[in-house]
Design a protein around this motif. Sequence first.
Motif, PDB file in Angstrom:
ATOM      1  N   GLY A 174       0.900  -1.011  -0.144  1.00  0.00           N
ATOM      2  CA  GLY A 174      -0.087  -0.069  -0.043  1.00  0.00           C
ATOM      3  C   GLY A 174       0.779   1.286   0.033  1.00  0.00           C
ATOM      4  O   GLY A 174       0.710   2.301  -0.680  1.00  0.00           O
ATOM      5  N   SER A 175       1.889   1.120   0.758  1.00  0.00           N
ATOM      6  CA  SER A 175       2.785   2.433   0.736  1.00  0.00           C
ATOM      7  C   SER A 175       3.544   2.775  -0.474  1.00  0.00           C
ATOM      8  O   SER A 175       3.578   3.861  -0.941  1.00  0.00           O
ATOM      9  CB  SER A 175       3.746   2.421   2.080  1.00  0.00           C
ATOM     10  N   LEU A 176       4.077   1.525  -1.252  1.00  0.00           N
ATOM     11  CA  LEU A 176       4.517   1.531  -2.229  1.00  0.00           C
ATOM     12  C   LEU A 176       3.743   2.188  -3.369  1.00  0.00           C
ATOM     13  O   LEU A 176       4.073   2.973  -4.272  1.00  0.00           O
ATOM     14  CB  LEU A 176       5.309   0.250  -2.818  1.00  0.00           C
ATOM     15  N   ALA A 177       2.375   1.833  -3.443  1.00  0.00           N
ATOM     16  CA  ALA A 177       1.500   2.384  -4.269  1.00  0.00           C
ATOM     17  C   ALA A 177       1.262   3.699  -4.115  1.00  0.00           C
ATOM     18  O   ALA A 177       1.342   4.589  -5.118  1.00  0.00           O
ATOM     19  CB  ALA A 177      -0.110   1.469  -4.057  1.00  0.00           C
ATOM     20  N   SER A 178       1.191   4.029  -2.847  1.00  0.00           N
ATOM     21  CA  SER A 178       1.131   5.811  -2.821  1.00  0.00           C
ATOM     22  C   SER A 178       2.189   6.277  -2.940  1.00  0.00           C
ATOM     23  O   SER A 178       2.213   7.611  -3.637  1.00  0.00           O
ATOM     24  CB  SER A 178       0.926   5.805  -1.241  1.00  0.00           C
ATOM     25  N   PHE A 179       3.406   5.791  -2.932  1.00  0.00           N
ATOM     26  CA  PHE A 179       4.845   6.518  -3.316  1.00  0.00           C
ATOM     27  C   PHE A 179       4.529   6.561  -4.917  1.00  0.00           C
ATOM     28  O   PHE A 179       4.826   7.789  -5.404  1.00  0.00           O
ATOM     29  CB  PHE A 179       5.824   5.382  -3.345  1.00  0.00           C
ATOM     30  N   GLY A 180       4.314   5.524  -5.597  1.00  0.00           N
ATOM     31  CA  GLY A 180       4.094   5.804  -7.106  1.00  0.00           C
ATOM     32  C   GLY A 180       3.136   6.683  -7.591  1.00  0.00           C
ATOM     33  O   GLY A 180       3.225   7.626  -8.428  1.00  0.00           O
ATOM     34  N   MET A 181       1.883   6.899  -6.691  1.00  0.00           N
ATOM     35  CA  MET A 181       0.770   7.652  -7.158  1.00  0.00           C
ATOM     36  C   MET A 181       0.998   9.245  -6.691  1.00  0.00           C
ATOM     37  O   MET A 181       0.207  10.252  -7.162  1.00  0.00           O
ATOM     38  CB  MET A 181      -0.585   7.128  -6.454  1.00  0.00           C
ATOM     39  N   ASN A 182       1.948   9.470  -5.822  1.00  0.00           N
ATOM     40  CA  ASN A 182       2.359  10.699  -5.277  1.00  0.00           C
ATOM     41  C   ASN A 182       3.753  11.211  -5.532  1.00  0.00           C
ATOM     42  O   ASN A 182       4.202  12.191  -4.781  1.00  0.00           O
ATOM     43  CB  ASN A 182       1.952  10.817  -3.564  1.00  0.00           C
ATOM     44  N   TYR A 183       4.122  10.268  -6.476  1.00  0.00           N
ATOM     45  CA  TYR A 183       5.649  10.830  -6.781  1.00  0.00           C
ATOM     46  C   TYR A 183       5.907  12.097  -7.104  1.00  0.00           C
ATOM     47  O   TYR A 183       6.809  12.819  -6.757  1.00  0.00           O
ATOM     48  CB  TYR A 183       6.189   9.697  -7.968  1.00  0.00           C
ATOM     49  N   ASN A 184       4.975  12.924  -7.913  1.00  0.00           N
ATOM     50  CA  ASN A 184       5.153  14.003  -8.449  1.00  0.00           C
ATOM     51  C   ASN A 184       4.493  15.034  -7.609  1.00  0.00           C
ATOM     52  O   ASN A 184       4.455  16.421  -8.198  1.00  0.00           O
ATOM     53  CB  ASN A 184       4.949  14.215  -9.749  1.00  0.00           C
ATOM     54  N   SER A 185       3.721  14.570  -6.499  1.00  0.00           N
ATOM     55  CA  SER A 185       2.665  15.518  -5.790  1.00  0.00           C
ATOM     56  C   SER A 185       3.562  16.659  -5.215  1.00  0.00           C
ATOM     57  O   SER A 185       4.627  16.596  -4.642  1.00  0.00           O
ATOM     58  CB  SER A 185       1.955  14.832  -4.885  1.00  0.00           C
ATOM     59  N   THR A 186       3.093  17.930  -5.108  1.00  0.00           N
ATOM     60  CA  THR A 186       3.681  18.763  -4.270  1.00  0.00           C
ATOM     61  C   THR A 186       2.672  19.601  -3.494  1.00  0.00           C
ATOM     62  O   THR A 186       2.802  20.758  -2.936  1.00  0.00           O
ATOM     63  CB  THR A 186       4.149  20.109  -5.207  1.00  0.00           C
ATOM     64  N   SER A 187       1.308  18.763  -3.292  1.00  0.00           N
ATOM     65  CA  SER A 187       0.573  19.292  -2.315  1.00  0.00           C
ATOM     66  C   SER A 187       0.519  19.011  -0.932  1.00  0.00           C
ATOM     67  O   SER A 187       0.017  19.744  -0.062  1.00  0.00           O
ATOM     68  CB  SER A 187      -1.066  19.063  -2.775  1.00  0.00           C
ATOM     69  N   GLY A 188       1.196  18.041  -0.485  1.00  0.00           N
ATOM     70  CA  GLY A 188       1.577  17.683   0.501  1.00  0.00           C
ATOM     71  C   GLY A 188       0.577  16.663   1.126  1.00  0.00           C
ATOM     72  O   GLY A 188       0.706  16.152   2.317  1.00  0.00           O
ATOM     73  N   THR A 189      -0.512  16.286   0.482  1.00  0.00           N
ATOM     74  CA  THR A 189      -1.506  15.513   0.844  1.00  0.00           C
ATOM     75  C   THR A 189      -1.483  14.472  -0.324  1.00  0.00           C
ATOM     76  O   THR A 189      -1.209  14.706  -1.405  1.00  0.00           O
ATOM     77  CB  THR A 189      -2.972  16.055   1.040  1.00  0.00           C
ATOM     78  N   VAL A 190      -1.917  13.366  -0.119  1.00  0.00           N
ATOM     79  CA  VAL A 190      -2.108  12.331  -0.851  1.00  0.00           C
ATOM     80  C   VAL A 190      -3.321  12.445  -1.838  1.00  0.00           C
ATOM     81  O   VAL A 190      -4.209  12.900  -1.584  1.00  0.00           O
ATOM     82  CB  VAL A 190      -2.202  10.727  -0.412  1.00  0.00           C
ATOM     83  N   SER A 191      -3.290  11.874  -3.188  1.00  0.00           N
ATOM     84  CA  SER A 191      -4.482  11.960  -4.065  1.00  0.00           C
ATOM     85  C   SER A 191      -5.482  11.244  -3.692  1.00  0.00           C
ATOM     86  O   SER A 191      -5.672  10.324  -2.926  1.00  0.00           O
ATOM     87  CB  SER A 191      -3.841  11.785  -5.637  1.00  0.00           C
ATOM     88  N   ASP A 192      -6.775  11.714  -4.336  1.00  0.00           N
ATOM     89  CA  ASP A 192      -7.922  10.821  -4.131  1.00  0.00           C
ATOM     90  C   ASP A 192      -7.778   9.310  -4.668  1.00  0.00           C
ATOM     91  O   ASP A 192      -8.484   8.195  -3.883  1.00  0.00           O
ATOM     92  CB  ASP A 192      -9.095  11.398  -5.107  1.00  0.00           C
TER      93      ASP A 192
END
Length: 468
Positions: A174-192
């Motif tokens: 689950g954490s690796l999936a979150s890492f991939g989905m938020n790799y380019n995130s700059t918002s500080g919160t995870v995506s929907d």
Amino acid sequence: MTVNEVASSGESGLSAPLGQQRGVVYRVYTNCWFQIVLMSFICFCCPGMYNALTGMGGSGQVDPTVAANATVALLAATAGTALFMVGPIFNRVGPRVCLLLGGWTYPLYAGSLLCFNATANGAFVIASGAILGIGASFLWVSQGAIMTTYVPESQKGRAIAVFWVIFNLGGGVGSLASFGMNYNSTSGTVSDGTYIALLIIMAVGWLLGSFICPPASVRLAELQPSPESDKNWRKTAMMSLRAIMDWRVLCMLPLFFCANVFYSYQQNIVNGMTFNIRTRSLNGAFYWMAQMVGGLTMGLILDIPGLSRPIRARIGWVFLVVTGMAIWGGGYAFQLWLDDRMATGLKQDIDYKDGSISTGPIFLYIFYGAYDSFWQSYCYWLMGARSNSPAVAAVLVGAYKTFQSTGGAMAWRINALAEPAMSQLAMNWGLCMGALMIAIPSVLAVTVTSNTEPTEEQETKEVCVEPK
């Protein structure tokens, strides 16, 4: 031969292979190791994905306050229900019904965080956390009873290790999936999308609970099911009271209290206040993968062939003391460094690509994860040494979850009140070492016998064979 005889022989010839086939399927289904693995995958999907959320710090939110308060509500609800409500219910209805009653609350919580991303409705998150606390009681009491009683004495350490590997694989994936989905995130919160994916996996885990086998059908010589005549509330209450008031169990209660007490500090400060969002997700994967290795390590220690169970109990205790002092000592050095950084306004800024500045804190977080699995595996092993009755095990696991949740609720509330990080570290370190000292009589009590104490309950006869 008459027509009826021909028909009868034909039916026998056709039905025998089907009967044999059904027998093979049923024997696999009722094999204790199949049930252990199935329970492990349920926890992979439900609490494993929950761990992936919380391991990111603040459940993936910029402000961890709402998530911390939801966790306080969750743990308080668990503490209030695990022992005196869920344990007796488990004894009446068994693990399958308990899992179906509790499993749906995990996707509810993930959905509340998805809602919070859109509406900032913190009250819904906190209420969902409280509901999840009740559901988690049903799930964890069932899991603990299965893990500590469904396998023979000589395989209990391995059962704990197998469970811990599969369960924490959930948090890692689950954490690796979150890492991939938020790799380019700059918002500080995870995506929907992160919350939606975890919600779906949790729902699958809930449905898997319908395939859990009741204790009476499990093929195991040591398993001691409660007779139907004993399944009434008065006898259940008396049995629960006797199990908890045993002095050996009372000495274990501080161990139970400390089993989750360090999560708030590790997840919201060490990980949540130090790293950016993608590195927090990556660290979460490392944390739960370290738990896999840690659970396997402790399981092997507690099943060392050629050593008596009393000796293995002492080795496990010494291992906890030595590794605990080393890891918490490293945590003290880290906290001095982090305090200096935060005093200059630096927080949530370190990326895993930052080289030497990120390597040390990442490895510390990995060791924290391993120590958590050392601790909880040892607690489960001590509980498994007390009884082979699923009813008694459910009471002991209920006590474990009650005191574990009480300690966790206290720690998360302290974290939500923004107490100094160094104070939180000192509290965690001191409580853990103190609990190990208080547990010494329980550890030494294992030397009285090399076999789990018998009960007056009837034992089943067929031996469980570990699959090759």
